[in-house]
Design an enzyme around this catalytic site. Structure first.
Site, PDB file in Angstrom:
ATOM      1  N   ALA A   1       0.756  -0.993   0.021  1.00 54.09           N
ATOM      2  CA  ALA A   1       0.216  -0.034  -0.032  1.00 54.09           C
ATOM      3  C   ALA A   1       0.965   1.146   0.023  1.00 54.09           C
ATOM      4  O   ALA A   1       2.139   1.266   0.245  1.00 54.09           O
ATOM      5  CB  ALA A   1      -0.855  -0.090   1.248  1.00 54.09           C
ATOM      6  N   LYS A   2       0.381   2.265  -0.028  1.00 55.97           N
ATOM      7  CA  LYS A   2       0.927   3.449   0.028  1.00 55.97           C
ATOM      8  C   LYS A   2       0.072   4.560   0.021  1.00 55.97           C
ATOM      9  O   LYS A   2      -1.210   4.595  -0.526  1.00 55.97           O
ATOM     10  CB  LYS A   2       1.858   3.930  -1.510  1.00 55.97           C
TER      11      LYS A   2
END
Length: 471
Positions: free
Chosen positions: A71-72
């Site tokens: 994720a980011k």
């Protein structure tokens, strides 16, 4: 070149109510019902940028066999603006449902870890940005204490989050040199960028005997081709932003324009600054045989292909620079308890991984990136089958039941159980008895060449973790 076959699991766009700031979260993939990746803040940050970095986190976790997805987060705002802390807190409030259970985040470009931890506390999410992982543990207090201790410890003047990433890049470079038959004692390297990642990389390469002939910062290149630079001297004169105080330079140290780093006569180039710094227009200047990526995506696909055609190997970012993320997760899960433990574990993981990927790339005539993407994706899919994807059916923490992890879960039996290896073992998470970090490549992963990290007391930072069961 780095694209995965799946599409992102979730994309979220947030708009601030008090400033023009926009924010984004991309969960690329869930494994064990959770994903991990930092939160950056910079002017001009885009959803596409965040999505590409989330995909990279999936590759990192897959390559090192950590049962977590990628994720980011990103905020399009200037971190130097006096309103930045407020923007960050409102963003966290806006995406709080993800942070409660699904997204484990950390410091990144424009966001220091201590800033992020304070923001989490301000919005009522506890004292650590690792909240979504901590709440899955059967003993939250113990996990929080372990995280606090490990990340507060300083080794060589650096915290765990500052040293382990660069240590991993150095290890990747050393293994690549060995594979090409170049002894560390006769190797020369240059590092672009002298911030957290570049500084630690230069330090641990030099500790292993590699001559660092130059480093760059925002003011240019510091070069010494005759005897190498004094890395520790320059680190002692480095500002928080990675700028070197030129008053400490020795008489024979030279100052050159920053773009001259690329054409130096060295064996290893380490881009540790910004993305897309090695391009089709400048890669012909490279004279060495190895590029080891400390920054995220510093080499464009076109440049990487041109380098491959010339016999130059690029050790890709999601292999070389994963140390910080992997080290944090090993601490969270209790597999290591100190910076030295994280570095020792990283050595045991990254050496066979790099060696195996180089062998596969050499045998097939492809890039290390292509071999690494395939390997990481295979591992990710194996972990999803074993641990679950969006819905977890195997424990993230040893000893934690799914009833403890998911409020309201059925009281039926848990499928499978995770076992955590001893801190000294080189295995990440065994899946069906096969180490995912070392079992997915055909040959080339037998441990040969360098001795165990314990043979390098001056190189490996700090003292070893206590024996398993003593903490």
């Amino acid at each position: 070149m780095q694209a995965l076959e799946h599409k992102p699991f979730l994309q979220v766009t947030w708009r601030d109510s008090e400033t023009p700031a926009r924010g984004y979260v991309v969960i690329d993939q869930l494994v064990t019902g959770i994903a991990t990746g930092g939160l950056r803040m910079r002017p001009g940050c885009t959803l596409d940028e965040v999505g590409a970095l989330a995909q990279e986190m999936t590759l990192k976790m897959g390559a090192f066999g950590i049962p977590v997805g990628g994720a980011k987060g990103g905020i399009d705002f200037d971190p130097a603006d006096s309103r930045a802390d407020g923007v960050r807190e409102r963003f966290l409030q806006g995406v709080r449902p993800l942070l409660e259970r699904f997204w484990v985040t950390a410091g990144d470009l424009g966001t220091q870890q201590d800033q992020l931890d304070r923001a989490f506390e301000q919005v009522g999410l506890g004292e650590t940005s690792f909240h979504a992982a901590v709440v899955r543990s059967p003993d939250e207090a113990e996990v929080r204490s372990r995280i606090r201790q490990a990340f507060a410890t300083r080794t060589d003047g650096l915290k765990l989050s500052e040293l382990v990433g660069g240590f991993g890049v150095a290890e990747a470079a050393l293994v690549a040199l060995e594979h090409r038959g170049i002894p560390a004692s006769s190797a020369r390297a240059i590092v672009q960028g002298f911030g957290t990642m570049g500084g630690a990389t230069a330090l641990y390469l030099s500790r292993a005997g590699v001559q660092i002939v130059g480093v760059t910062d925002a003011q240019g290149l510091v070069l010494n081709v005759s005897r190498g630079i004094d890395v520790e001297r320059l680190l002692s004169a480095r500002s928080a932003s990675g700028v070197i105080d030129r008053s400490v330079l020795r008489d024979d140290d030279e100052e050159r324009p920053g773009d001259e780093w690329l054409g130096q006569d060295v064996d290893v180039l380490v881009p540790a600054a910004v993305s897309h710094t090695i391009t089709a227009d400048n890669c012909d200047r490279i004279r060495g045989k190895l590029v080891v990526e400390a920054a995220n995506v510093p080499t464009t696909p076109e440049a990487e292909q041109l380098l491959l055609d010339r016999g130059v190997s690029v050790v890709p970012d999601f292999i070389a620079n994963t140390g910080a993320a992997a080290g944090a997760w090993w601490v969270i899960l209790g597999e290591v308890v100190s910076p030295a433990g994280a570095c020792g574990r990283l050595t045991s993981e990254i050496r066979p991984l790099v060696r195996g990927l180089m062998s596969r790339a050499d045998d097939t005539g492809t890039s290390m990136r292509a071999a690494g993407v395939r390997f990481a994706e295979e591992n990710s899919q194996r972990m999803i089958r074993e641990y679950g994807g969006a819905v977890a059916f195997r424990d993230l923490f040893p000893g934690a039941s799914l009833e403890q992890q998911v409020p309201g879960a059925d009281s039926g039996p848990v499928v499978g159980s995770a076992s955590t290896p001893d801190a000294a073992e080189p295995v990440a998470h065994p899946l069906n008895g096969t180490p995912v970090s070392a079992g997915g490549l055909d040959g080339g992963l037998s441990e040969t060449g360098r001795q165990p990290i314990a043979a390098y007391p001056a190189y490996c930072p700090g003292t070893a973790d206590p024996s398993p069961g003593s903490h």
